[in-house]
Design an enzyme around this catalytic site. Structure first.
Site, PDB file in Angstrom:
ATOM      1  N   ASN A  45     -12.581  -2.998   2.943  1.00  0.00           N
ATOM      2  CA  ASN A  45     -13.635  -2.094   3.215  1.00  0.00           C
ATOM      3  C   ASN A  45     -14.683  -1.662   2.134  1.00  0.00           C
ATOM      4  O   ASN A  45     -14.353  -2.261   0.778  1.00  0.00           O
ATOM      5  CB  ASN A  45     -12.620  -0.788   2.912  1.00  0.00           C
ATOM      6  CG  ASN A  45     -11.798  -0.253   3.865  1.00  0.00           C
ATOM      7  OD1 ASN A  45     -12.228  -0.723   5.259  1.00  0.00           O
ATOM      8  ND2 ASN A  45     -10.845   0.203   3.951  1.00  0.00           N
ATOM      9  N   ASP A  97       0.845  -1.253   0.042  1.00  0.00           N
ATOM     10  CA  ASP A  97      -0.018  -0.022  -0.060  1.00  0.00           C
ATOM     11  C   ASP A  97       0.590   1.249   0.073  1.00  0.00           C
ATOM     12  O   ASP A  97       1.999   1.330   0.772  1.00  0.00           O
ATOM     13  CB  ASP A  97      -0.909   0.032   1.223  1.00  0.00           C
ATOM     14  CG  ASP A  97      -1.956   0.933   1.211  1.00  0.00           C
ATOM     15  OD1 ASP A  97      -3.163   0.545   1.030  1.00  0.00           O
ATOM     16  OD2 ASP A  97      -1.972   2.245   1.006  1.00  0.00           O
ATOM     17  N   HIS A 143     -11.062  -5.439  -2.995  1.00  0.00           N
ATOM     18  CA  HIS A 143      -9.503  -5.678  -2.457  1.00  0.00           C
ATOM     19  C   HIS A 143      -9.668  -5.940  -0.878  1.00  0.00           C
ATOM     20  O   HIS A 143     -10.367  -5.838  -0.050  1.00  0.00           O
ATOM     21  CB  HIS A 143      -8.683  -4.476  -2.740  1.00  0.00           C
ATOM     22  CG  HIS A 143      -9.510  -3.120  -2.053  1.00  0.00           C
ATOM     23  ND1 HIS A 143     -10.297  -2.419  -2.628  1.00  0.00           N
ATOM     24  CD2 HIS A 143      -8.841  -2.559  -0.802  1.00  0.00           C
ATOM     25  CE1 HIS A 143     -10.572  -1.496  -2.139  1.00  0.00           C
ATOM     26  NE2 HIS A 143      -9.788  -1.443  -1.017  1.00  0.00           N
TER      27      HIS A 143
HETATM   28  P1  5GP Z   1      -9.647   1.656   0.388  1.00  0.00           P
HETATM   29  O1  5GP Z   1      -9.761   2.791   1.228  1.00  0.00           O
HETATM   30  O2  5GP Z   1     -10.328   2.023  -1.164  1.00  0.00           O
HETATM   31  O3  5GP Z   1     -10.015   0.314   1.178  1.00  0.00           O
HETATM   32  O4  5GP Z   1      -8.264   1.405  -0.006  1.00  0.00           O
HETATM   33  C1  5GP Z   1      -7.361   1.750  -0.994  1.00  0.00           C
HETATM   34  C2  5GP Z   1      -6.108   1.704  -0.708  1.00  0.00           C
HETATM   35  O5  5GP Z   1      -5.354   1.739  -1.876  1.00  0.00           O
HETATM   36  C3  5GP Z   1      -5.678   2.699   0.144  1.00  0.00           C
HETATM   37  O6  5GP Z   1      -5.162   2.244   1.361  1.00  0.00           O
HETATM   38  C4  5GP Z   1      -4.502   3.557  -0.467  1.00  0.00           C
HETATM   39  O7  5GP Z   1      -3.497   4.142   0.423  1.00  0.00           O
HETATM   40  C5  5GP Z   1      -4.008   2.658  -1.392  1.00  0.00           C
HETATM   41  N1  5GP Z   1      -3.433   3.309  -2.682  1.00  0.00           N
HETATM   42  C6  5GP Z   1      -4.221   4.331  -3.478  1.00  0.00           C
HETATM   43  N2  5GP Z   1      -3.645   4.627  -4.616  1.00  0.00           N
HETATM   44  C7  5GP Z   1      -2.534   3.968  -4.477  1.00  0.00           C
HETATM   45  C8  5GP Z   1      -1.355   3.586  -5.423  1.00  0.00           C
HETATM   46  O8  5GP Z   1      -1.358   4.326  -6.394  1.00  0.00           O
HETATM   47  N3  5GP Z   1      -0.425   2.569  -5.292  1.00  0.00           N
HETATM   48  C9  5GP Z   1      -0.646   1.901  -4.182  1.00  0.00           C
HETATM   49  N4  5GP Z   1       0.354   0.891  -3.868  1.00  0.00           N
HETATM   50  N5  5GP Z   1      -1.739   1.816  -3.340  1.00  0.00           N
HETATM   51  C10 5GP Z   1      -2.659   3.024  -3.482  1.00  0.00           C
END
Ligand code: 5GP
Length: 120
Positions: free
Chosen positions: A91, A33, A104
């Site tokens: 989430n 992440d 995810h």
């Molecule tokens: P959500 O909030 O949708 O459950 O989690 C999305 C996750 O994706 C977040 O923890 C965020 O830090 C991660 N994330 C968002 N953009 C990127 C990216 O460009 N690269 C990586 N490796 N993680 C990302």
């Protein structure tokens, strides 16, 4: 909800956005992440155009969704988290703060993760 082929994880799958992959097989990839919420914070995603969250899953998804959970455990083991323990989080939607509309699992570990829910 219609799948958005330009969401961040779709772009990571197409290597349009670089990521530090730690695992891949025919169905899934896992990567670090970008904004880790724990000493080890990995994101596990299916390839292709899956439902946006658990809310989109149905009977036809049981087999691959089960394999996703098996992969989560295997990735945690490969990351050395099995002894100390770890947390797997999906989430789903607004109140959980879901940002990326591609189902995810967050795999978190490497230290005391505290209580399961923040806020109130
Ligand atoms: P959500 O909030 O949708 O459950 O989690 C999305 C996750 O994706 C977040 O923890 C965020 O830090 C991660 N994330 C968002 N953009 C990127 C990216 O460009 N690269 C990586 N490796 N993680 C990302």
């Amino acid at each position: 909800m219609a799948y958005d082929p330009d969401n961040v994880f779709a772009r990571i799958l197409r290597d349009e956005i670089p990521s530090e992959r730690v695992y891949e097989d025919d169905e899934f990839i896992a990567f670090k992440d970008i904004a880790p919420a724990a000493p080890v914070h990995l994101v596990l995603i299916p390839r292709g155009e899956p439902p946006t969250s658990l809310a989109g899953l149905g009977a036809a998804d049981v087999a691959w969704a089960g394999r996703m959970l098996v992969a989560a455990g295997e990735i945690a083991r490969l990351a050395g988290l099995e002894d100390g323990g770890y947390r797997v989080v999906f989430n789903c939607g607004r109140d959980a703060g879901q940002l990326v509309p591609h189902i995810h699992a967050h795999i978190l570990g490497g230290g005391d993760l505290g209580a399961i829910a923040g806020g109130n």
